[in-house]
Enzyme design. Structure first.
Site, PDB file in Angstrom:
ATOM      1  CD  GLU A   2      -1.405   4.236  -6.453  1.00  0.00           C
ATOM      2  OE1 GLU A   2      -1.534   3.522  -5.437  1.00  0.00           O
ATOM      3  OE2 GLU A   2      -1.293   5.468  -6.389  1.00  0.00           O
TER       4      GLU A   2
ATOM      5  CB  SER B  24      -0.867   0.045   1.256  1.00  0.00           C
ATOM      6  OG  SER B  24      -1.639  -1.104   1.355  1.00  0.00           O
TER       7      SER B  24
ATOM      8  CG  HIS C 148      -1.771  -0.185  -4.320  1.00  0.00           C
ATOM      9  ND1 HIS C 148      -1.990   1.144  -4.005  1.00  0.00           N
ATOM     10  CD2 HIS C 148      -2.331  -0.902  -3.318  1.00  0.00           C
ATOM     11  CE1 HIS C 148      -2.654   1.206  -2.866  1.00  0.00           C
ATOM     12  NE2 HIS C 148      -2.873  -0.011  -2.439  1.00  0.00           N
TER      13      HIS C 148
ATOM     14  CG  ASN D 121      -3.070   3.883   0.559  1.00  0.00           C
ATOM     15  OD1 ASN D 121      -4.210   3.938   1.012  1.00  0.00           O
ATOM     16  ND2 ASN D 121      -2.574   2.783   0.023  1.00  0.00           N
TER      17      ASN D 121
END
Ligand code: NAD
Length: 277
Positions: free
Chosen positions: A145, A112, A133, A183
């Protein structure tokens, strides 16, 4: 697939569904079996809803091969790692994958937030290491991602983009930086929501209602934190905090306390909300 937890099982499911033969690896047989159980349940639901035929389901399940040793991965061309969000754990996995997999194989991490460039540097193939991701829950969420480290080659990026598309996802390519994009934007919002609870400004229910109705989010930030896992949320905040050296990313003390108490969200049955298993 390294790691058969909530993300690993989800990625293995969509990969097997897309026709890949998937080695599903975890440290213990019971973890692998738990992951396979979750996949089977999800696929059965898809069959019940007419999204999948029983034959397609059996084909998907047959492409999943359980494993408790990375030594089984000698013939693998793309490894996706979704082990615990911890640099020590992940570097050990990447060293081992680098030792076992063919020289041409690509090593991807579903991290992450941990630096792809640092993971790549522990291998002898930094040009073939990349971030892939997926979002949670993997079978439902569209985005992947894709994160290129400093040394990641264009060929590696192209290969992972193609694999994501084959799995029915939409890849978006970014560069390596703390928290990447998803994130870096999402987690400070969740952390701020925890601060609002910690400071007594609002209850979790009130925070979530405000963000659902006021910002049109499908889920409130604290329900989302429980889904992601509070330990994972804390780990990501620590990466942002250390990576940028900026106090605006300090994790909320209440988030630390919940993790210390073992209140990790849905996966432990209790987080900001309670969950029956
Ligand atoms: P999880 O705790 O559900 O699963 C992690 C799994 O990794 C566990 O089954 C554990 O036994 C296994 N594991 C640990 N060390 C291992 C090793 N050496 N070899 C093989 N398996 C090992 O966690 P998760 O939510 O599935 O997260 C996994 C990764 O995905 C983390 O890097 C996390 O940051 C990332 N991620 C999580 C989310 C989310 O919403 N939870 C979203 C995107 C990415």
């Amino acid at each position: 697939m390294v790691g058969a937890g909530q993300m690993g099982a989800g990625i293995a499911q969509v990969a097997a569904r897309a026709g890949y033969r998937v080695l599903l690896n975890d440290v213990k047989e019971e973890f692998v079996q738990k992951g396979l159980g979750v996949i089977r349940k999800n696929l059965e639901r898809d069959v019940a809803k007419g999204r999948l035929t029983a034959v397609e389901m059996e084909g998907t399940v047959a492409r999943l091969v359980p494993s408790v040793s990375l030594g089984d991965a000698a013939g693998v061309s793309l490894a996706v790692e979704a082990a615990t969000e911890n640099m020590t754990v992940k570097t050990a996995v990447f060293r081992e994958l680098d030792r076992v997999l063919p020289g041409q194989a690509v090593l991807a991490s579903n991290t992450s937030s941990l630096p792809i460039t640092e993971l790549a540097a522990v291998t002898g193939r930094p040009d073939r290491v990349i971030g892939m991701h997926f979002m949670n829950p993997v079978p439902v969420m569209q985005l992947v991602e894709v994160i290129g480290g400093l040394a990641t080659s264009q060929a590696t990026c192209d290969l992972v983009v193609e694999a994501a598309v084959r799995m029915g996802k939409t890849p978006v390519v970014v560069k390596d930086a703390p928290g990447f994009v998803a994130n870096r934007v999402l987690m400070p919002m969740i952390n701020e929501a925890v601060f609002a609870v910690w400071e007594g400004t609002a209850t979790p229910e009130a925070v979530d209602a405000i963000m659902k109705m006021g910002a049109n989010h499908p889920m409130g930030p604290l329900a989302l934190a429980d889904l992601i896992g509070l330990d994972t949320c804390l780990a990501i905040m620590e990466v942002l905090y250390r990576g940028f050296g900026d106090p605006k990313y300090r994790p909320c003390p209440l988030l630390r306390q919940y993790v210390a108490a073992g209140w990790l969200g849905r996966k432990s049955g209790r987080g900001f909300y309670s969950y029956q298993s």
